[in-house]
Structures are given as C-alpha cells and as structure tokens.
Design an enzyme around this catalytic site. Structure first.
Site, short mmCIF file in Angstrom:
data_model
loop_
_atom_site.label_atom_id
_atom_site.label_comp_id
_atom_site.label_asym_id
_atom_site.label_seq_id
_atom_site.Cartn_x
_atom_site.Cartn_y
_atom_site.Cartn_z
N GLY A 115 0.82 -1.21 0.00
CA GLY A 115 0.00 0.00 0.00
C GLY A 115 0.86 1.26 0.00
CB SER A 116 -0.07 4.81 -0.45
OG SER A 116 -1.02 4.93 0.59
CB THR A 117 1.19 3.63 4.75
OG1 THR A 117 -0.10 4.21 4.54
CG2 THR A 117 1.82 4.24 5.98
N GLY A 135 0.34 -1.36 6.50
CA GLY A 135 -0.66 -0.31 6.67
C GLY A 135 -2.01 -0.91 7.03
CG ASP A 167 -7.85 -0.46 3.86
OD1 ASP A 167 -7.34 0.44 3.17
OD2 ASP A 167 -7.71 -1.66 3.61
CD GLU A 181 -2.07 -6.53 3.01
OE1 GLU A 181 -1.57 -5.61 2.36
OE2 GLU A 181 -3.23 -6.51 3.44
C1 5RP Z 1 -3.53 -3.58 1.14
C2 5RP Z 1 -3.82 -3.06 2.50
C3 5RP Z 1 -3.26 -1.74 2.86
O1 5RP Z 1 -2.50 -1.88 4.01
C4 5RP Z 1 -4.37 -0.77 3.12
O2 5RP Z 1 -5.20 -0.73 1.98
C5 5RP Z 1 -3.85 0.62 3.44
O3 5RP Z 1 -3.35 1.22 2.30
P1 5RP Z 1 -2.69 2.65 2.29
O4 5RP Z 1 -1.41 2.54 3.05
O5 5RP Z 1 -2.46 2.93 0.82
O6 5RP Z 1 -3.65 3.62 2.91
O7 5RP Z 1 -4.47 -3.67 3.30
O8 5RP Z 1 -4.20 -4.78 0.90
#
Ligand code: 5RP
Length: 219
Positions: A29-31, A82, A84, A103
């Site tokens: 993910g972006s984080t 990361g 949601d 994950e």
């Molecule tokens: C990917 C995930 C990510 O950790 C989640 O979507 C958070 O993403 P972001 O860091 O872009 O907000 O579960 O499957």
C-alpha cells in the site's frame, strides 16, 4: 500536515522496530511504499525480507533487496503493514489494495506486527470502510448472497484479480461490533479465501501519523 506526510512519518517511526538481524515482513500500500523507500537506510539491520504482494516485491527488488519466501524464512521477527481501519484494540480492516490474504499470512507468522497509518484510519467501530473479502471466482455469487443475508452490500471489484488468482468483494454497511466473531463467521463461508478483518491476530503496535507527529498505541 497532509496525509502523505502523516503516512511517511508513521513509516519512518517504524524503522526503530527493525533491530539488527531482523527477519522482516513487508506489507502493501501507499504507506508501506514510504517504508520501502526508507529501508535502504537500515539495510545492514535486515537479515531477510518476505513480501505480501507482487507490487511490494517489485519495489523491494528495485532497491536491490533479495525477497525470500515465507517457506524459506519460517516465522518472521517483525511485520510492518498499513491498514484501512483500526479500532482502539488494534483490530483492523485491511485489503483495500487487495493483498489481504498474503498480509494475513505474514501477520500470523510474525512475532510482532507493527501497523503504520495516518490518523484518519483510527475509528470507533470497524465497518465504515467496505470490508474486502477475497473469494474463489466460482463462489463469488454464493458469498455475495451470504453477505446480503448478513445485511451487507457486496460489490465485486470488477477487473481486479488478486496475486492468488481470485476475486475481491467489497462489502458495505456491515455493523462489525464483534470483529472476532464476524471474522470467524465470514471465514466459515465456503469459497471465502480470506476476510479482511484482522481481529484474531490484531496489530501489536499502531503508529499513527497526525498533525503533531507520530502517536504510538499498544493494546
Ligand atoms: C492492502 C492493504 C493496505 O494496508 C491498506 O489498503 C492501506 O493502504 P494505504 O497505506 O495505501 O492507505 O491492506 O491490501
């Protein structure tokens, strides 16, 4: 402070958890992408790396890291990923990026799970974010009907195929007042590969980037 800066700060704070000789699991993910950018700074402390997605593997390999399989490494010292959503008990909803199955495997294999996020991810009750469920393609309609019976509203993430060759349903309007019970209940539906509730194995530490810096939460 903008959201990207908050995510970057949380990612930076997680570097402290990488001790010499660490076997490290890397989320998606972006984080986590901010974390990956920073990992070369602590390269000498990392013994081995396992990744939760093809996307993260590509970024890690681009920086010269060798990515091992979980089968090669065994249990890992630390998993950083990361989320949601997180509640105060560090139970999570994950899978916005569609990598929830790998994950969850890495979280289960980790001695410590550090979650990194911006402060908008902390919620009172899980379920505002549509719950991702990875399903076998042939079971998509069956699982959708079961979700409707649970008063959820499933939407097929059309055109998206997971790294495992499966489909994702995003389920809105679920009242997740008991995340452990809901995780187990959805897991029992035939054809469900993984539900994006991480309650049976929550995070151990949550690093939340906010306007003042990074707040650390533990259960
Ligand atoms: C990917 C995930 C990510 O950790 C989640 O979507 C958070 O993403 P972001 O860091 O872009 O907000 O579960 O499957």
């Amino acid at each position: 402070m903008n959201v990207s800066d908050k995510k970057r700060n949380a990612a930076k704070a997680s570097l402290e958890f990488i001790k010499p000789g660490t076997s490290l699991g890397v989320g998606t993910g972006s984080t986590v992408n901010f974390l990956i950018e920073l990992l070369p700074q602590v390269r000498d402390r990392i013994d081995s790396i396992v990744s939760s997605s093809k996307a993260s593997t590509a970024l890690l390999e681009g920086l010269g890291f060798k990515v091992s399989t979980l089968n090669e490494v065994g249990d890992i010292d630390l998993y950083i990923d990361g989320t949601d959503e997180s509640n105060k008990r560090l139970q999570l909803i994950k899978g916005g990026g569609g990598a929830l199955t790998r994950e969850k495997v890495l979280a289960a294999a980790a001695r410590r799970f550090v979650c990194i996020a911006d402060d908008s991810k902390l919620v009172g009750m899980l379920g505002g974010f549509p719950l991702p469920i990875e399903v076998l393609p042939m079971a998509q309609e069956l699982v959708s009907r079961r979700m409707l019976k649970m008063r959820g509203h499933p939407i097929w993430r059309e055109g998206f195929i997971t790294d495992n060759g499966n489909h994702i349903l995003d389920v809105s309007d679920l009242q997740i007042s008991n995340p452990i019970e809901m995780e187990a209940r959805i897991n029992r539906i035939p054809g469900v590969v993984t539900v994006g509730i991480f309650a049976d194995r929550p995070a151990d530490v949550l690093l939340l980037g906010d306007d003042d810096g990074v707040r650390e939460m533990r259960v």
